[in-house]
Design an enzyme around this catalytic site. Structure first.
Site, PDB file in Angstrom:
ATOM      1  N   ASP A   7       0.884  -1.167   0.000  1.00  0.00           N
ATOM      2  CA  ASP A   7       0.000   0.000   0.000  1.00  0.00           C
ATOM      3  C   ASP A   7       0.920   1.214   0.000  1.00  0.00           C
ATOM      4  O   ASP A   7       1.424   1.618   1.049  1.00  0.00           O
ATOM      5  CB  ASP A   7      -0.897  -0.012   1.235  1.00  0.00           C
ATOM      6  CG  ASP A   7      -1.833   1.191   1.267  1.00  0.00           C
ATOM      7  OD1 ASP A   7      -2.331   1.583   0.204  1.00  0.00           O
ATOM      8  OD2 ASP A   7      -2.066   1.720   2.374  1.00  0.00           O
ATOM      9  N   GLU A  68      -1.274  -1.208  -4.761  1.00  0.00           N
ATOM     10  CA  GLU A  68      -2.492  -0.426  -4.962  1.00  0.00           C
ATOM     11  C   GLU A  68      -2.298   0.537  -6.117  1.00  0.00           C
ATOM     12  O   GLU A  68      -1.301   1.259  -6.174  1.00  0.00           O
ATOM     13  CB  GLU A  68      -2.855   0.346  -3.695  1.00  0.00           C
ATOM     14  CG  GLU A  68      -4.171   1.107  -3.838  1.00  0.00           C
ATOM     15  CD  GLU A  68      -4.592   1.789  -2.558  1.00  0.00           C
ATOM     16  OE1 GLU A  68      -5.155   1.101  -1.690  1.00  0.00           O
ATOM     17  OE2 GLU A  68      -4.351   2.999  -2.441  1.00  0.00           O
ATOM     18  N   ASP A 141      -2.758   1.260   6.985  1.00  0.00           N
ATOM     19  CA  ASP A 141      -1.901   1.029   5.814  1.00  0.00           C
ATOM     20  C   ASP A 141      -1.401  -0.416   5.786  1.00  0.00           C
ATOM     21  O   ASP A 141      -1.258  -1.017   4.719  1.00  0.00           O
ATOM     22  CB  ASP A 141      -0.697   1.983   5.830  1.00  0.00           C
ATOM     23  CG  ASP A 141      -1.130   3.415   5.989  1.00  0.00           C
ATOM     24  OD1 ASP A 141      -1.526   4.028   4.981  1.00  0.00           O
ATOM     25  OD2 ASP A 141      -1.094   3.906   7.130  1.00  0.00           O
TER      26      ASP A 141
END
Length: 188
Positions: A7, A68, A141
């Site tokens: 992420d 991501e 996160d």
């Protein structure tokens, strides 16, 4: 299959490794956050993130990396930092010859919670449930990185198997065509 989920972020870059296959229980291998301070020059922060990602790749030797996909937000500086961290993840994986998949936030939310608009709390709770953890990985996160890895195993693994099956079928058809051509040439 072992997947490193990333992420990306300039201040907090979530990293999580999940192991498993579609239709079987998944297992959390490790999860953490690579942190940098806003008071440090951006170039130095990027070096820290790159080194952290490289360490995770070397230590856990994933089969694939799921990152991501960066999307536009209202705050340009946030998008820039996220995009820079994302680029580092892509390069680090590519240098090692690892397949990389980009998953959108709504795709990840839908995969783990069934709702593409789930909030971070819902995603964290579902990650904990899927992996049979006593609590969601923290901070968010870290949970998001694990959710990316789960998504890739569930969706990316199936997609890569479908692509391999299609490639095998195409190769088989090409082989059949060569055999037919050879037979036809032998009759002349």
């Amino acid at each position: 299959m072992r997947v490193l989920g990333i992420d990306p972020g300039l201040t907090r870059c979530g990293v999580g490794v999940v192991e498993g296959d579609v239709g079987r229980p998944l297992r959390l291998v490790d999860v953490n956050v690579i942190r940098t301070s806003a008071g440090v020059p951006v170039a130095t922060r990027l070096v820290t993130i790159e080194a952290g990602i490289a360490e995770w790749l070397e230590e856990y030797r994933p089969d694939a990396v799921a990152v991501e996909r960066v999307f536009a937000r209202s705050d340009v500086s946030t998008v820039m930092g996220t995009a820079q961290a994302s680029g580092l993840a892509l390069v680090a994986a590519a240098k090692r010859g690892l397949p990389v998949a980009l998953h959108t936030p709504s795709e990840v939310k839908a995969a783990v919670s069934g709702n593409g608009r789930a909030d971070k709390t819902q995603v964290g709770l579902m990650v904990a449930r899927i992996l049979r953890l006593p609590a969601p990985p923290s901070p968010a996160d870290a949970a998001d990185a694990v959710a990316l890895a789960i998504t890739h195993i569930w969706r990316g693994g199936a997609q890569s198997r479908l692509a391999a099956a299609a490639e095998a079928a195409q190769s088989s058809r090409a082989g059949d065509a060569r055999v037919a051509a050879a037979r036809k040439a032998g009759r002349r």
